[in-house]
Design an enzyme around this catalytic site. Structure first.
Site: not given
Lengths: 361, 261
Positions: A203-205, A320
């Site tokens: 995941f991106d943050g 993502f």
């Protein structure tokens, strides 16, 4: 953002639903070929995938665009016994199935499993080819919606979907606006070797797990202001982003393995891959996750370096991110990426404000 | 004694080729009908009547010489209703309903009336009437307050499988045959329109079985001439939320136990 599963129901509804559930349970228990039955929706982590994420339908799509829907449906029906080749979500789905197998071994009576639903706009006649293809690959997908052209959003809610994957950006945006975690999948430009024993999700943050509040600061006031701001508010948790609930659902399943002493051998691993830097803005992120009671297995702070090469090493089944720039970079180097169309990042491309063309009425 | 009266306001359909649909008095005019007025208010069948009319209009647009149209008749199912014949005729004409004939029958002879008029689908608000008619070979469907919120531009027909665990409702050979016949007609009407923008839409919902049961049902219906447009395989998931999105005008299930296996 939506709760994992809504719980309000009336007594009579509950009764009917129980009957439906018991009947389905009996059906699957009585089948000669022991197929694992689909889990009870309110306890399951439901992942809805579109037909074009599950299978490669590029050639068929061309027929639809060039020759129209009637020819397209006729072509699919003519070829309904020819299995389709696989699409970008296929490895992800196989990995989910593997986790289910492990969960069923450890908790034979639990309904807390992944539930994979095929959610497609396709006409039901095209559906026969899709079902045949699902059978060809031995995928455990027992639930589906073939809406014959109608929007899937209402059905996503009806199936209590936790994550929706599609190749159509408009549908994904609609889902996110309706509070459902969703992302647009892209086929990577290279093949890569993915684990078949462990589901790996990256995941991106900002604007994915977290809201885009900090990204707004970067875009409007620049990096320096951003760093100061994040230091100042280090102890104030960020607001939720569209995929927070999905990470939460993964964490819940991970803890089931930990409870049975399987932490080292856990078939789910999560990664945070963020452009933030550990020194100046990373603390806030970790503290936010902690305040939510969520764990992430590996947090990678790139301090602005490109994500592609790192993701190539991680080899997630899905990655993502909210910015197309990162999606494209990851894609180039073989990572299966999914775009989350949320937040201020949508108005920018590589740091520059996109000039919106005048919208057609 | 049954009497049949033609509605002179409506063009009569070709008896050999039309698909005859009967709707009861109680469905057309609703419970307030009995308050003594001479013009009755419309009941739960209104959206259905409108949509059947719409399908006919679209069929005639495609082919002005089309004969395979819906032919709607109003039927009374008890002696009190039978006696209201002039009010019924007045009210129908007042509302401009496309009802071509009236069958004034009683509880003892309405089924005979249905058979004599070659009725292929019988709509009622009374569960017993539906059951009895089905047993005698006339496929039936129930209308209720949910029918009021159905669309009037597209006729939505929902096929549901017969659940494995349910007491055997005992459909007869006669009802199976007439059901297949009716399905063939519906299928033919549907074929006259394209994939999108059709005034008829067939939906299949399988509640309990898995994808293979659903696939079987799709192919089964195909072999009977019905090309299903939308399919939902629930596998035990709650059907309420899905049904409220689908808004079918009627469900075809038990008379069609031929969907099983």
């Amino acid at each position: 953002m939506s709760e994992i599963k809504p719980k309000e129901k009336t007594a009579t509804k509950d009764n009917e639903e129980e009957k439906d559930w018991e009947a389905a349970k009996a059906f699957f228990d009585n089948l000669k070929t022991k197929v694992p039955r689909p889990p009870k929706p309110q306890y399951a982590v439901t992942i809805a995938v579109s037909s074009r994420t599950l299978f490669n339908m590029v050639a068929e799509r061309k027929i639809f665009e060039d020759e129209g829907v009637e020819k397209y449906v006729a072509f699919q029906v003519e070829h309904e016994n020819d299995p389709l080749t696989t699409g970008p979500a296929f490895p992800f789905v196989k990995a989910l199935m593997n986790v289910n197998t492990r969960l069923r071994n450890l908790y034979p009576d639990s309904e807390e499993l992944f539930d994979i639903v095929l959610m497609t706009n396709n006409h039901a006649q095209v559906g026969v080819r899709l079902i045949n293809s699902i059978n060809h690959y031995g995928l455990t997908i027992e639930r589906f919606c073939m809406t014959g052209g109608k929007s899937p959003i209402g059905y996503l809610k009806a199936y209590m979907t936790n994550l929706y994957l599609s190749t159509t950006p408009e549908k994904v945006t609609e889902a996110i606006e309706a509070g459902i975690a969703a992302a647009t999948m892209f086929t990577p430009k290279q093949e890569s070797d993915l684990s078949d024993t462990q589901l790996r999700v990256a995941f991106d943050g900002d604007a994915v797990l977290f809201s885009d509040e900090s990204e707004i600061i970067v875009k409007k006031h620049g990096l320096d202001t951003f760093f100061e701001h994040e230091k100042q508010f280090e102890n104030k948790p960020l607001a939720q982003g569209p995929l927070k609930c999905f990470l939460e659902a993964l964490g819940k399943l991970q803890r089931k393995f930990y409870a049975k002493n399987e932490r080292l051998n856990c078939p789910i691993r999560t990664f945070l891959v963020t452009a933030r830097s550990a020194a100046s803005s990373g603390a806030r992120v970790l503290k936010t996750l902690r305040s939510w009671g969520l764990e992430i297995d590996e947090a990678l702070f790139l301090a602005g370096a490109p994500k592609g090469p790192l993701l190539q090493k991680i080899r997630p089944h899905i990655f993502f991110d909210d910015q197309m720039f990162h999606i494209e970079g990851a894609n180039e180097l073989g990572t299966i990426s999914a775009h989350v169309p949320y937040g201020i990042g949508q108005k920018y491309n590589k740091g520059k404000l996109i000039e919106e063309p005048k919208k057609k009425e | 004694m049954v009497s049949t009266v033609t509605n002179s306001d409506v063009k009569q359909k070709d008896v050999d080729q039309a698909v005859v649909v009967a709707v009861t008095f109680a469905a057309v005019f609703g419970p307030e009908a009995e308050d003594g007025s001479t013009v009755y208010r419309l009941g739960v069948a209104l959206p259905l009547l409108q949509v059947l009319q719409r399908v006919n209009e679209r069929l005639l647009e495609k082919n002005p010489a089309e004969h395979q149209l819906f032919d709607v008749i109003l039927i009374t199912t008890d002696s009190w209703q039978q006696q209201q014949n002039s009010s019924i005729i007045n009210s129908t004409r007042h509302h401009g309903l496309e009802i071509s004939r009236f069958c004034f029958s009683t509880e003892d002879n309405y089924i005979e009336s249905l058979v004599q008029n070659n009725v292929q689908l019988f709509f009622t608000t009374d569960g017993n009437e539906a059951l009895q008619a089905t047993h005698q070979g006339v496929p039936s469907a129930l209308l209720d307050k949910n029918s009021v919120s159905c669309p009037s531009e597209q006729l939505r027909v929902l096929f549901c499988e017969k659940a494995i665990i349910q007491p055997n409702m005992g459909s007869t050979e006669a009802s199976k045959k007439s059901a297949q016949n009716f399905l063939a007609h519906l299928g033919q009407m549907r074929q006259k329109f394209g994939v999108f923008d059709s005034p008829l839409c067939f939906t299949l919902v399988t509640s309990h079985g898995g994808k293979d049961s659903c696939c079987c049902a799709l192919k089964s219906l195909r072999s009977l001439g019905v090309s299903v447009d939308e399919a939902y395989c629930l596998g035990g998931a709650p059907r309420g939320p899905i049904l409220s999105l689908l808004r079918p005008h009627f469900l075809l299930s038990d008379g069609f136990s031929l969907l099983e296996g």
